[in-house]
Design an enzyme around this catalytic site. Structure first.
Site, short mmCIF file in Angstrom:
data_model
loop_
_atom_site.label_atom_id
_atom_site.label_comp_id
_atom_site.label_asym_id
_atom_site.label_seq_id
_atom_site.Cartn_x
_atom_site.Cartn_y
_atom_site.Cartn_z
N LYS A 164 0.83 -1.21 0.00
CA LYS A 164 0.00 0.00 0.00
C LYS A 164 0.87 1.26 0.00
O LYS A 164 0.53 2.26 -0.63
CB LYS A 164 -0.91 -0.01 1.23
CG LYS A 164 -1.79 1.25 1.39
CD LYS A 164 -2.67 1.50 0.18
CE LYS A 164 -3.81 2.47 0.44
NZ LYS A 164 -3.45 3.72 1.08
N GLU A 171 0.86 6.75 -6.72
CA GLU A 171 -0.25 7.71 -6.80
C GLU A 171 0.27 9.14 -6.79
O GLU A 171 -0.19 9.99 -7.56
CB GLU A 171 -1.18 7.46 -5.61
CG GLU A 171 -2.30 8.44 -5.43
CD GLU A 171 -2.98 8.22 -4.09
OE1 GLU A 171 -2.93 9.13 -3.24
OE2 GLU A 171 -3.54 7.12 -3.88
#
Length: 295
Positions: A164, A171
């Site tokens: 993550k 991102e």
């Protein structure tokens, strides 16, 4: 199955509803009594009658240690604790070892989906033992999007949060590239309808993505982002990604540059960071700072 869920904020509250929509029982606890199903962690544990008991912790990283300790105090050997917050991956083995001393099992789970997860499902990256993952699989299946994607057992303890963390680093880079392209188009004078250009890229191009969809959504609400200050906070995971890359000797120039761009935005107003701030608000519900009314 039954599951306890601690932390019913922007993501936790929606996760509770999505799990319930799939037919499972969720006992939620939050310090806010208006959203909590029970008055204490002890009451939460008492209402969980399945064996093993499973409790998912969904709280900010700063308080995760204390909350996991408090949850462990009301559980028994063989029960399972899941940390689904944005915790630092190095903390996961520590938590696993501490809980193992009491016979309690541990899973770490990176969760992506923001405020849209209730409708679209959540991407789940899980670390821990396969046997524990199998126990919780019905809940993972309820949370993830329909189809074959959206869930991965990434490895042992720490793998879920490490995956993550890298996801969030990527991102950062993608958002920064979109934002810089938007600023260039706005400055050009040649392009008269910048929102329409981005909208045209949503299908048939190699840069189409959900972030691009959210970018267009932000521009539809505020075509020149005049209501947003060019400020974007960094959640911590961008820093952790760059730090991990340094430790492992892996070059991540794009992610590093996007992290430093956020640092710049925190010092002075930046046109491209208006777009980064707008996208963060679209997928995560992050607050945006409005510019003062010049009037």
């Amino acid at each position: 199955m039954q599951i306890g869920l601690v932390g019913l904020g922007k993501m936790g509250g929606n996760m509770r509803q999505r799990i319930r929509n799939a037919g499972h029982t969720v006992i939620g606890y939050d310090r806010n009594p208006e959203v909590s199903d029970v008055g204490s962690l002890a009451e939460l544990a008492e209402k969980l009658t399945d064996s093993p008991k499973v409790v998912w912790v969904m709280v900010p990283e700063q308080v995760t240690d204390q909350v996991i300790n408090d949850v462990a105090a009301v559980l028994n050997a063989g029960d399972i604790v899941i940390d689904g917050g944005n915790s630092k991956w190095r903390s996961d083995q520590v938590h696993a070892d501490q809980l193992a001393d009491k016979g309690i099992h541990f899973l770490d789970c990176g969760v992506s989906g923001g405020v849209w997860g209730l409708e679209n499902g959540y991407a789940l990256m899980v670390g821990g033992d396969a046997a524990d993952v199998a126990v919780v699989q019905p809940v993972f299946d309820a949370l993830k999007p329909a189809g074959d994607f959206g869930f991965v057992h990434a490895g042992g303890h720490g793998a879920g949060h490490f995956a993550k963390m890298v996801h969030n680093g990527i991102e950062y880079g993608i958002m920064q590239a979109y934002a810089e392209g938007w600023e260039l188009l706005e400055a050009s004078g040649e392009v008269t309808d910048v929102p329409a250009v981005f909208n045209s890229w949503r299908e048939g191009t190699v840069i189409r993505s959900w972030l691009l969809d959210l970018l267009v959504r932000a521009l539809q609400a505020d075509p020149h982002l005049e209501k947003i200050e060019g400020y974007a906070a960094d959640s911590g995971e961008g820093r952790w990604t760059v730090n991990a890359a340094v430790d492992l000797g892996v070059p991540v120039p794009t992610i590093a540059a996007s992290l430093f761009a956020r640092f710049v935005s925190q010092q002075q107003d930046s046109p491209s960071m208006k777009m980064v701030a707008a996208m963060r608000n679209q997928f995560g519900g992050h607050a945006v700072k409005a510019e003062a009314d010049p009037k």
